[in-house]
Design a protein around this motif. Sequence first.
Motif, PDB file in Angstrom:
ATOM      1  N   ALA A 138       0.836  -1.210   0.000  1.00  0.00           N
ATOM      2  CA  ALA A 138       0.000   0.000   0.000  1.00  0.00           C
ATOM      3  C   ALA A 138       0.871   1.261   0.000  1.00  0.00           C
ATOM      4  N   GLY A 139       2.196   1.081  -0.105  1.00  0.00           N
ATOM      5  CA  GLY A 139       3.105   2.216  -0.226  1.00  0.00           C
ATOM      6  C   GLY A 139       3.435   2.878   1.099  1.00  0.00           C
ATOM      7  N   LYS A 140       3.298   2.125   2.199  1.00  0.00           N
ATOM      8  CA  LYS A 140       3.548   2.709   3.528  1.00  0.00           C
ATOM      9  C   LYS A 140       4.734   2.057   4.209  1.00  0.00           C
ATOM     10  N   LYS A 141       5.195   2.751   5.256  1.00  0.00           N
ATOM     11  CA  LYS A 141       6.276   2.170   6.056  1.00  0.00           C
ATOM     12  C   LYS A 141       5.681   1.306   7.155  1.00  0.00           C
ATOM     13  N   VAL A 142       6.391   0.208   7.440  1.00  0.00           N
ATOM     14  CA  VAL A 142       6.032  -0.661   8.555  1.00  0.00           C
ATOM     15  C   VAL A 142       6.858  -0.239   9.763  1.00  0.00           C
ATOM     16  N   VAL A 143       6.191   0.008  10.874  1.00  0.00           N
ATOM     17  CA  VAL A 143       6.915   0.314  12.105  1.00  0.00           C
ATOM     18  C   VAL A 143       6.538  -0.764  13.120  1.00  0.00           C
ATOM     19  N   TYR A 144       7.522  -1.594  13.506  1.00  0.00           N
ATOM     20  CA  TYR A 144       7.204  -2.691  14.422  1.00  0.00           C
ATOM     21  C   TYR A 144       7.131  -2.218  15.869  1.00  0.00           C
ATOM     22  N   VAL A 145       6.151  -2.756  16.578  1.00  0.00           N
ATOM     23  CA  VAL A 145       6.070  -2.545  18.020  1.00  0.00           C
ATOM     24  C   VAL A 145       6.682  -3.800  18.642  1.00  0.00           C
ATOM     25  N   GLN A 146       7.881  -3.657  19.217  1.00  0.00           N
ATOM     26  CA  GLN A 146       8.571  -4.830  19.762  1.00  0.00           C
ATOM     27  C   GLN A 146       7.922  -5.236  21.076  1.00  0.00           C
ATOM     28  N   THR A 147       7.570  -6.515  21.180  1.00  0.00           N
ATOM     29  CA  THR A 147       6.940  -6.998  22.410  1.00  0.00           C
ATOM     30  C   THR A 147       7.906  -7.955  23.117  1.00  0.00           C
ATOM     31  N   ASP A 148       7.579  -8.279  24.361  1.00  0.00           N
ATOM     32  CA  ASP A 148       8.497  -9.062  25.186  1.00  0.00           C
ATOM     33  C   ASP A 148       7.951 -10.491  25.365  1.00  0.00           C
ATOM     34  N   SER A 149       8.772 -11.476  25.017  1.00  0.00           N
ATOM     35  CA  SER A 149       8.310 -12.866  25.140  1.00  0.00           C
ATOM     36  C   SER A 149       8.049 -13.223  26.609  1.00  0.00           C
ATOM     37  N   LYS A 150       8.804 -12.580  27.512  1.00  0.00           N
ATOM     38  CA  LYS A 150       8.618 -12.899  28.944  1.00  0.00           C
ATOM     39  C   LYS A 150       7.280 -12.375  29.437  1.00  0.00           C
ATOM     40  N   ASP A 151       6.696 -11.453  28.694  1.00  0.00           N
ATOM     41  CA  ASP A 151       5.403 -10.877  29.053  1.00  0.00           C
ATOM     42  C   ASP A 151       4.327 -11.373  28.066  1.00  0.00           C
ATOM     43  N   ASN A 152       4.525 -12.586  27.527  1.00  0.00           N
ATOM     44  CA  ASN A 152       3.581 -13.195  26.579  1.00  0.00           C
ATOM     45  C   ASN A 152       3.246 -12.297  25.391  1.00  0.00           C
ATOM     46  N   HIS A 153       4.217 -11.478  24.984  1.00  0.00           N
ATOM     47  CA  HIS A 153       4.066 -10.613  23.802  1.00  0.00           C
ATOM     48  C   HIS A 153       2.909  -9.617  23.932  1.00  0.00           C
ATOM     49  N   ARG A 154       2.663  -9.175  25.147  1.00  0.00           N
ATOM     50  CA  ARG A 154       1.586  -8.176  25.370  1.00  0.00           C
ATOM     51  C   ARG A 154       1.925  -6.848  24.723  1.00  0.00           C
ATOM     52  N   LEU A 155       0.885  -6.135  24.331  1.00  0.00           N
ATOM     53  CA  LEU A 155       1.090  -4.736  23.948  1.00  0.00           C
ATOM     54  C   LEU A 155       0.929  -3.923  25.220  1.00  0.00           C
TER      55      LEU A 155
END
Length: 449
Positions: A138-155
Amino acid sequence: MNEDTKIPLHLEETIQHLPFSATLAMNELIAEKEKSGKQKILHMGFGEAALPLHPLLKNALVESAAYTKYAPVLGLPELRQAIAGFLSRTRKITVNANQIVVGPGSKSMLYALFRIFEGDALIPAPSWVSYAPAVRMAGKKVVYVQTDSKDNHRLTTENLNKALKKAKEEGADPRILIINSPHCPVGVMFEPVDVKMIAEWAKKHNMALISDEIYAELAFGWRKHVSPAVYYPEGTIITGGISKTLSAGGWRLGYACLPDTPAGKKAIKAMQAIGSEIWASAASPIQKAAVVAFAPNASIDHYLHQAALLFGYTTTKMYQIFKDLGVPCPRPAGGFYLYPDFAPWRPVLLKRGVRTGKELSQYLLDDWGIASVPAPEFGEDPHTLRIRLSTNKLCEPEKGTSAKKREEFLWNLLHTVENKDFNPDLPVLKFAQERWTKVILNLNEKTKQ
Ligand code: PLP
């Protein structure tokens, strides 16, 4: 000018780097391996719900076969009405038919949504394989929100804020956040407080919040699905379909529900314009038949409940097997995925030349005949030693069972899954337990040497 650019059919830059969807690629690779017949494959690479189709849907499709006209671009009015009713009943929100767009699978809806909204997109890592490619297309940038495996990948507010800050420093302008619960690839579900926090965060930052709720009806029961649309109706877009919940992925039917606001109405028009130029309409007979899937019906509701319990049974059993073997893995709450972590065996894997997630997946396939999808495909660092395992095939009968017997076997599971003493003989689950036990015992042994 590069010599290559003179060749006719030269590909556009973003498309040159667009790989074939990792999950579909894995599916094709497995089919090839299975054909060679050298090793019995434990197929945990492809997430496809394949329970028997509900007879009401089957009959409805037979009856609608002769409906060969194009449907309206936004979908058949009766289907849009049925989906609006379904979301109103199940999400504790009020939805009307004008908010609904129907399309050929929710994948196409997601692409269209990324295309119509302004700004770049925040995508949790890990998250479903297709979000990032769709954003880039779609011509946009992807910005990843890094999550923590120790916190079950919560946002969390922290990881969302961090991603936003980093995006701005790098010149990106995120205006879209996509979330998914039950989650692919991790298998977890948001806690209700987290849903509220995410909705409020998106509202505060004026983001379009896309809530991919394709697995919502497959919650196993110990955690309730809550849509962020409850807290942020003016900014949330819900997407969903029948691929996972009703085992009808090949029907290619999905939807998006946009806000009932002037901005939402404009967005619907934009979706209509895109749809009119790309897919024209989802297949008309499928749309007619799919009304049954969303209209109030006790038998369909019961089927959904049974399917959720069955996937819950096999996925939780497999989770327990990993737990007993000492493999770290978030507790699954819905859908049909597990996301185990092999970091504890990094030193011994390294000795076998396994440094990355991709190499781990390849090692499991080559040495143990286990198909999986590695963490980097979901936006994680290449060296992450996690894999996504699909548990949907664990309830299948023995390979080679005829189609008729297979259907009977699965119906029997669905019909008995609510029994207190449900403890069926599941050959694939047993095979998975045996094979994974061998893998882990072997790694443990090699660690001691
Ligand atoms: N979202 C997630 C998280 C998925 O796993 C999938 C399918 O694998 C989809 C969306 C797309 O489903 P469909 O296009 O079949 O509606």
